[in-house]
Design a protein around this motif. Structure first.
Motif, PDB file in Angstrom:
ATOM      1  N   GLY A  11       0.928  -1.273   0.055  1.00 25.11           N
ATOM      2  CA  GLY A  11      -0.020  -0.023   0.094  1.00 25.11           C
ATOM      3  C   GLY A  11       0.873   1.302  -0.041  1.00 25.11           C
ATOM      4  O   GLY A  11       1.621   1.356   0.970  1.00 25.11           O
ATOM      5  N   LYS A  40      -2.388  -1.079  -5.660  1.00 24.67           N
ATOM      6  CA  LYS A  40      -3.238  -1.195  -7.018  1.00 24.67           C
ATOM      7  C   LYS A  40      -3.230  -0.216  -7.668  1.00 24.67           C
ATOM      8  O   LYS A  40      -3.958  -0.424  -8.834  1.00 24.67           O
ATOM      9  CB  LYS A  40      -4.406  -1.744  -6.341  1.00 24.67           C
ATOM     10  N   MET A  47      -5.592  11.713  -0.077  1.00 28.07           N
ATOM     11  CA  MET A  47      -7.036  11.451   0.180  1.00 28.07           C
ATOM     12  C   MET A  47      -7.538  12.718   0.923  1.00 28.07           C
ATOM     13  O   MET A  47      -8.626  13.111   0.778  1.00 28.07           O
ATOM     14  CB  MET A  47      -6.995  10.393   1.399  1.00 28.07           C
ATOM     15  N   GLY A 108       0.014  -1.356   4.986  1.00 23.62           N
ATOM     16  CA  GLY A 108      -0.383   0.061   5.041  1.00 23.62           C
ATOM     17  C   GLY A 108      -1.783   0.264   3.981  1.00 23.62           C
ATOM     18  O   GLY A 108      -1.766   0.748   3.147  1.00 23.62           O
ATOM     19  N   PHE A 170     -14.677  16.090   9.843  1.00 28.59           N
ATOM     20  CA  PHE A 170     -13.768  16.899   9.034  1.00 28.59           C
ATOM     21  C   PHE A 170     -14.200  16.417   7.563  1.00 28.59           C
ATOM     22  O   PHE A 170     -14.264  17.345   6.689  1.00 28.59           O
ATOM     23  CB  PHE A 170     -12.310  17.163   9.246  1.00 28.59           C
TER      24      PHE A 170
HETATM   25  C1  LIG Z   1     -12.145  12.974   2.129  1.00 23.31           C
HETATM   26  C2  LIG Z   1     -11.006  13.112   3.371  1.00 23.31           C
HETATM   27  C3  LIG Z   1     -10.609  13.945   3.915  1.00 23.31           C
HETATM   28  C4  LIG Z   1      -9.548  13.582   4.849  1.00 23.31           C
HETATM   29  N1  LIG Z   1      -8.935  14.874   5.352  1.00 23.31           N
HETATM   30  C5  LIG Z   1      -7.846  14.713   6.311  1.00 23.31           C
HETATM   31  C6  LIG Z   1      -7.205  15.907   6.733  1.00 23.31           C
HETATM   32  O1  LIG Z   1      -7.537  17.031   6.567  1.00 23.31           O
HETATM   33  N2  LIG Z   1      -6.149  15.524   7.577  1.00 23.31           N
HETATM   34  C7  LIG Z   1      -5.862  14.485   8.124  1.00 23.31           C
HETATM   35  O2  LIG Z   1      -4.824  14.232   8.818  1.00 23.31           O
HETATM   36  N3  LIG Z   1      -6.382  13.182   7.507  1.00 23.31           N
HETATM   37  C8  LIG Z   1      -7.378  13.289   6.635  1.00 23.31           C
HETATM   38  N4  LIG Z   1      -7.886  12.198   6.119  1.00 23.31           N
HETATM   39  C9  LIG Z   1      -7.504  11.013   6.613  1.00 23.31           C
HETATM   40  C10 LIG Z   1      -6.389  10.426   5.846  1.00 23.31           C
HETATM   41  O3  LIG Z   1      -6.704  10.629   4.462  1.00 23.31           O
HETATM   42  C11 LIG Z   1      -6.093   8.893   6.229  1.00 23.31           C
HETATM   43  O4  LIG Z   1      -5.840   8.946   7.646  1.00 23.31           O
HETATM   44  C12 LIG Z   1      -4.945   8.517   5.459  1.00 23.31           C
HETATM   45  O5  LIG Z   1      -5.317   8.556   4.136  1.00 23.31           O
HETATM   46  C13 LIG Z   1      -4.565   6.947   5.754  1.00 23.31           C
HETATM   47  O6  LIG Z   1      -3.421   6.580   5.001  1.00 23.31           O
HETATM   48  P1  LIG Z   1      -2.983   5.226   4.881  1.00 23.31           P
HETATM   49  O7  LIG Z   1      -1.469   5.161   4.248  1.00 23.31           O
HETATM   50  O8  LIG Z   1      -3.019   4.282   6.117  1.00 23.31           O
HETATM   51  O9  LIG Z   1      -4.194   4.627   3.824  1.00 23.31           O
HETATM   52  P2  LIG Z   1      -4.333   5.311   2.525  1.00 23.31           P
HETATM   53  O10 LIG Z   1      -3.977   6.614   2.268  1.00 23.31           O
HETATM   54  O11 LIG Z   1      -5.932   5.081   2.141  1.00 23.31           O
HETATM   55  O12 LIG Z   1      -3.567   4.283   1.411  1.00 23.31           O
HETATM   56  C14 LIG Z   1      -3.902   2.806   1.221  1.00 23.31           C
HETATM   57  C15 LIG Z   1      -3.153   2.337   0.018  1.00 23.31           C
HETATM   58  O13 LIG Z   1      -3.200   1.088  -0.058  1.00 23.31           O
HETATM   59  C16 LIG Z   1      -3.606   0.786  -1.296  1.00 23.31           C
HETATM   60  N5  LIG Z   1      -4.183  -0.702  -1.349  1.00 23.31           N
HETATM   61  C17 LIG Z   1      -5.255  -0.956  -0.598  1.00 23.31           C
HETATM   62  N6  LIG Z   1      -5.565  -2.131  -0.740  1.00 23.31           N
HETATM   63  C18 LIG Z   1      -4.514  -2.820  -1.597  1.00 23.31           C
HETATM   64  C19 LIG Z   1      -4.482  -4.320  -2.096  1.00 23.31           C
HETATM   65  N7  LIG Z   1      -5.123  -5.222  -1.711  1.00 23.31           N
HETATM   66  N8  LIG Z   1      -3.330  -4.328  -2.922  1.00 23.31           N
HETATM   67  C20 LIG Z   1      -2.451  -3.397  -3.186  1.00 23.31           C
HETATM   68  N9  LIG Z   1      -2.796  -2.025  -2.784  1.00 23.31           N
HETATM   69  C21 LIG Z   1      -3.637  -1.732  -1.885  1.00 23.31           C
HETATM   70  C22 LIG Z   1      -4.480   1.823  -2.060  1.00 23.31           C
HETATM   71  O14 LIG Z   1      -4.599   1.862  -3.184  1.00 23.31           O
HETATM   72  C23 LIG Z   1      -3.922   3.151  -1.379  1.00 23.31           C
HETATM   73  O15 LIG Z   1      -3.054   3.680  -2.008  1.00 23.31           O
HETATM   74  C24 LIG Z   1      -9.115  12.348   5.121  1.00 23.31           C
HETATM   75  C25 LIG Z   1      -9.704  11.315   4.373  1.00 23.31           C
HETATM   76  C26 LIG Z   1     -10.653  11.397   3.527  1.00 23.31           C
HETATM   77  C27 LIG Z   1     -11.112  10.405   2.886  1.00 23.31           C
END
Ligand SMILES: Cc1cc2nc3c(=O)[nH]c(=O)nc-3n(C[C@H](O)[C@H](O)[C@H](O)COP(=O)(O)OP(=O)(O)OC[C@H]3O[C@@H](n4cnc5c(N)ncnc54)[C@H](O)[C@@H]3O)c2cc1C
Length: 676
Positions: A11, A40, A47, A108, A170
C-alpha cells in the motif's frame, strides 16, 4: 555476499510512502537490501483533498502523485498490482500479477467507510474514501444537475436538487463546503435559482466538528448557515432507502444524493490477512508497530490498531507518519542492529476547509479562521508534497489550487486563473525578436566587435587602455617612445657635463674645508642641536606614515593603484571586455532575437533576455524606450513558442529527455509532470 533482505511495503498511502522514503534513504547504498512497494493504483492518492475532486474544485489529477515521481531514481521498486492474500508463514504475498517474497512486510492498506450496520445505507449512499469514490460523486453531481433542469415533476426535481451529507466530522464538513461552492456554479450554468438547491448535513451528535474547540465550531456553523446550508444536528440516521434518508425522529429526507461520511474502519482487506485484529478491523500492533504474532510484520497508518494512552490512534495523516517512522526505524534496527523505537506522537492539530473560501484550524497552538486557516492548510499540504516529491509537486499543487481553478474557487479568488491564448501575443513575440536581432546587428555596426575602436560597453572603470582602445593605446605608446628617444640622448649628455663641473667644485671645497677645520668644530656643535630637533620631527612624521596604510594603497597615482590598473584593468581585464564581453552581448542579443522569431526554446530566451535587461539597466546601458523588452520578455515566459513556433515540437521532446535523466529523477527536478 551476505544474504539479501527483502522489504515489502503493501500500500502506497500516507503510511506506506513515508515508510518507503525512510527505508530507501537508509538502504540506498546497500545492494543486499531490496525494497518493493506494491499498490493497486499507479499513484499515491492525496486522500485529504478528495472532497475537492468530488465537488469539482480541482481536477482528478490533482490528487494523484505518480509513484514514478515520488521514487524516481531511488532504489525502490514500485509495482502496480493488487495483493489478494499474504502467507506469513512462508513470507510471501500473493498478487494478481505475481508473488512477492519478503523478509519484512509493512502493511498500510488504509481504511474504508463504516456503516455500523445501519440498514440500507451501504446500498443507497455514496462514500468518500478512495479516488474512485470521489470520481463517482463527481460524475453523479454533474449528471443530476443536468437531469434536474429537464425535470418537470416538482417533487422529483426537489429530490434531485437536494444533496445530503451524513456526518459532521472533517470529511463530511469539507464535502459540504465543496457542495455549497459548486451549487452556485451549477445554478449559473443551468439557469437555476439557488433557492431551489438544498445542501444539508445530518449529524447524530449535538455539534459539528467535535475535534475542534467550541468557539471554532461556532464560527464554522455560522459560516455554513450564512451560505444557506441546512444543518440538522442531534439527528441520528437510522436507515436509508432508494431516494430517502430515514431519521430517528421518524422523519425522512428525500434525496438522490446521499453521501455517507459517518464512520471509518480499517480496510477489510487488511483484516483478512491473518494478523490478529482488534475493533473496527484494526490490525493489532505493539508500540514498535509490530504485529504480536509475526515480529517481521509491521502495521502503519489507518490499519494500525495500536492503543496509545488507552485510546485507538486517530486515523489521520500525522498518525500515518508517526507509525511509518516507528516501523521503518525498527526494520532498520532488525537489519542493522542498534536501538529500537517506540511510537512517539507529536500531533500539530486540525485544519478544516469549508469550501474554497473559508476554513477553521486549531493547529500549532493557534486558532485561526478564514484566510489564515486556509493558508495554513495549503502550507501544510505543500510541505507534505515537498517532502515526498520535491518542488515540482508543490508547483503542481499551486497550479491545481490557484492557477488552473475555475469559478474563482480559491482563497485568493480568480486573480491568477485567467489565461491568455498564446496566439494573441504572437506578433509581439516576433516584434521582440526583431528588436533584439537589430539591437545585436546595430552593435556590430557601432564597432562592438572591432578591437581597435575602444570600449563600447563602459564595462571597465579604468581610464586607460579600455576606454581608449587597445590598438590606439599601443600606437600611442610606441609614438611616445619614438618621440622620447632624442630627448633622452640630449638629457644624458647634459647630465654628463653637469657631473664633471660638480666634481671639480667639490675638490676645491674639500681643500677649503681642511683649512677651516677649527671653525667647523664649533659650527658642528651648534648644528648638532638643530639636527636633533629635526630628527625628533621626522620621527614623529614617520610614525604617522606607518599608520597611514591607505595612502600608498589607494592613492590614485600611487604605485599599487597604477600597478593594478595596468596589470589587470588595462591588461588582462581589457581583453575580457573586448574578446569576451562585447562579442558575447552582440551574439546573445542576436540569438535571443532568433529564438523569439522562431519560437524555439522561448522560455529560455525570455529568461536570458530578462537577465540581460536587468544587467543593462544596472550598467546604465539601457534606454528608457527599451524598457518594454523587459515586460514583453515576462509575457514570453508563458511558453509562447508553442503557438506557431518550433516549441510545439521541441518542448515536449526536451521534457521527455530531461525527465528521464537521473538528475531530474533523483532530485524530483522535473520539467512539468513527468508522467504526461
Ligand atoms: C475526504 C477525506 C479527507 C481527509 N482529510 C484529512 C485531513 O484533513 N487531515 C488528516 O490528517 N487526515 C485526513 N483524512 C484521513 C487520511 O486521509 C487518512 O488517515 C490516510 O489517508 C490514511 O493513510 P494510509 O496510508 O493508512 O492509507 P491510504 O492513504 O488510504 O492508502 C492505502 C493504499 O493502499 C492501497 N491498497 C489497498 N488495498 C490494496 C491491495 N489489496 N493491494 C494493493 N494496494 C492496496 C490503496 O490503493 C492505497 O493507495 C481524510 C480522509 C478523507 C477520505
Amino acid at each position: 555476499m551476505a544474504e539479501k533482505k527483502r522489504i515489502l511495503i503493501l500500500g502506497g498511502g500516507y503510511g506506506g510512502v513515508w515508510a518507503g522514503k525512510i527505508l530507501e534513504k537508509r538502504f540506498r547504498k546497500r545492494a543486499d537490501v531490496e525494497i518493493t512497494l506494491v499498490d493497486k493504483k499507479p499513484f499515491h492518492t492525496l486522500m485529504t483533498e478528495l472532497h475537492e475532486v468530488a465537488g469539482w474544485r480541482a481536477d482528478p489529477e490533482s490528487v494523484q502523485v505518480s509513484f514514478k515521481k515520488i521514487f524516481g531514481a531511488k532504489r525502490i521498486s514500485c509495482i502496480v498490482d493488487t495483493i489478494g492474500s499474504v502467507d506469513f508463514e512462508a513470507k510471501v504475498a500473493h498478487g494478481g500479477k505475481k508473488d512477492y517474497e519478503f523478509d519484512y512486510i509493512v502493511v498500510g492498506t488504509g481504511a474504508q467507510p463504516e456503516f455500523f450496520g445501519t440498514p440500507g445505507v451501504e446500498q443507497n449512499s455514496f462514500t468518500l474514501w478512495s479516488f474512485d469514490d470521489a470520481m463517482r460523486i463527481r460524475h453523479h453531481i454533474e449528471d443530476i444537475f443536468e437531469k434536474a433542469v429537464e425535470e418537470t415533476d416538482a417533487e422529483k426535481r426537489k429530490r434531485m436538487l437536494t444533496f445530503v451529507v451524513a456526518g459532521a466530522g472533517f470529511t463530511g464538513m469539507e464535502m459540504v463546503g465543496e457542495l455549497l461552492d459548486h451549487r452556485d456554479a451549477m445554478c449559473r450554468k443551468y439557469y437555476l435559482d439557488p433557492k431551489e438547491v438544498t445542501v444539508m448535513d445530518i449529524e447524530a451528535l449535538p455539534s459539528i466538528l467535535p475535534i475542534l474547540p467550541e468557539d471554532l465550531r461556532a464560527k464554522a456553523m455560522k459560516y455554513l448557515e450564512k451560505r444557506n446550508c441546512v444543518l440538522k444536528i442531534n439527528a441520528p440516521i437510522v436507515g436509508a432507502e432508494s431516494g430517502k434518508v430515514l431519521l430517528k425522529d421518524g422523519s425522512s429526507v428525500e434525496t438522490d444524493t446521499f453521501i455517507w461520511t459517518c464512520g471509518v474502519s480499517s480496510s477489510k482487506f487488511g483484516a483478512s490477512l491473518g494478523l490478529p485484529v482488534g475493533k473496527r478491523n484494526r490490525i493489532e500492533a505493539d508500540a514498535e508497530m509490530k504485529s504480536p504474532k509475526y515480529p517481521f510484520a509491521y502495521v502503519v497508518g489507518d490499519n494500525s490498531g495500536y492503543i496509545f494512552n488507552e485510546k485507538p490512534l486517530a486515523q489521520i495523516v500525522e498518525t500515518c507518519h508517526f507509525t511509518a517512522e516507528t516501523a521503518a526505524k525498527n526494520i532498520i534496527a532488525d537489519i542493522e542492529g542498534g536501538e529500537r523505537h517506540t511510537f512517539k506522537p507529536n500531533y500539530h492539530g486540525f485544519m478544516v476547509s469549508l469550501g474554497s473560501h473559508y476554513g477553521v484550524a486549531n493547529a500549532m497552538n493557534m486558532k485561526t479562521k478564514g484566510f489564515f486557516a486556509l493558508f495554513f492548510k495549503h502550507f501544510v499540504n505543500m510541505w507534505y508534497l515537498f517532502n515526498i516529491a520535491g518542488f515540482n509537486q508543490v508547483w503542481e499543487y499551486v497550479k491545481h489550487e490557484f492557477l488552473d481553478i475555475k469559478d474563482k474557487r480559491s482563497f485568493v479568488g480568480g486573480f491568477f486563473s485567467h489565461k491568455v491564448r498564446s496566439y494573441w501575443p504572437l506578433l509581439l513575440r516576433m516584434w521582440l525578436g526583431l528588436a533584439w536581432l537589430f539591437e545585436g546587428i546595430n552593435k556590430i555596426g557601432e564597432g562592438w566587435l572591432a578591437y581597435a575602436s575602444g570600449s563600447k560597453s563602459s564595462w571597465m572603470f579604468s581610464k586607460g587602455v579600455v576606454q581608449a582602445g587597445v590598438k590606439a593605446v599601443a600606437d600611442a605608446t610606441s609614438a611616445a617612445t619614438a618621440a622620447a628617444a632624442p630627448a633622452a640622448a640630449d638629457a644624458t649628455s647634459a647630465a654628463t657635463a653637469a657631473v664633471g663641473t660638480a666634481a671639480t667644485s667639490a675638490a676645491t671645497a674639500v681643500a677649503g674645508a681642511a683649512t677651516a677645520a677649527p671653525d667647523a668644530t664649533s659650527a658642528a656643535t651648534a648644528a648638532a642641536g638643530t639636527a636633533a630637533t629635526a630628527v625628533a620631527g621626522a620621527a614623529k612624521n614617520a610614525f604617522h606614515d606607518v599608520w597611514n596604510f591607505s595612502a600608498p594603497i589607494l592613492d590614485p597615482n600611487g604605485g599599487v593603484v597604477l600597478w593594478f590598473k595596468h596589470t589587470f584593468m588595462d591588461g588582462i581585464f581589457s581583453h575580457l571586455s573586448y574578446q569576451v564581453f562585447q562579442p558575447m552581448v552582440v551574439f546573445t542579443e542576436m540569438i535571443i532575437g532568433l529564438i523569439f522569431l522562431g519560437g524555439f526554446f522561448t522560455w529560455w530566451g525570455a529568461a536570458v533576455s530578462i537577465v540581460m535587461c536587468l544587467v543593462f539597466t544596472l550598467n546604465g546601458m539601457f534606454m528608457w524606450s527599451q524598457l518594454w523588452y523587459f515586460f514583453a520578455a515576462i509575457l514570453m515566459l508563458g511558453g509562447l513558442g508553442r503557438s506557431f513556433g518550433l516549441d510545439y515540437w521541441s518542448v515536449p521532446a526536451f521534457k521527455r529527455w530531461w525527465n528521464g535523466t537521473r538528475f531530474a529523477r533523483h532530485w524530483h527536478f522535473y520539467a512539468d509532470d513527468p508522467t504526461k
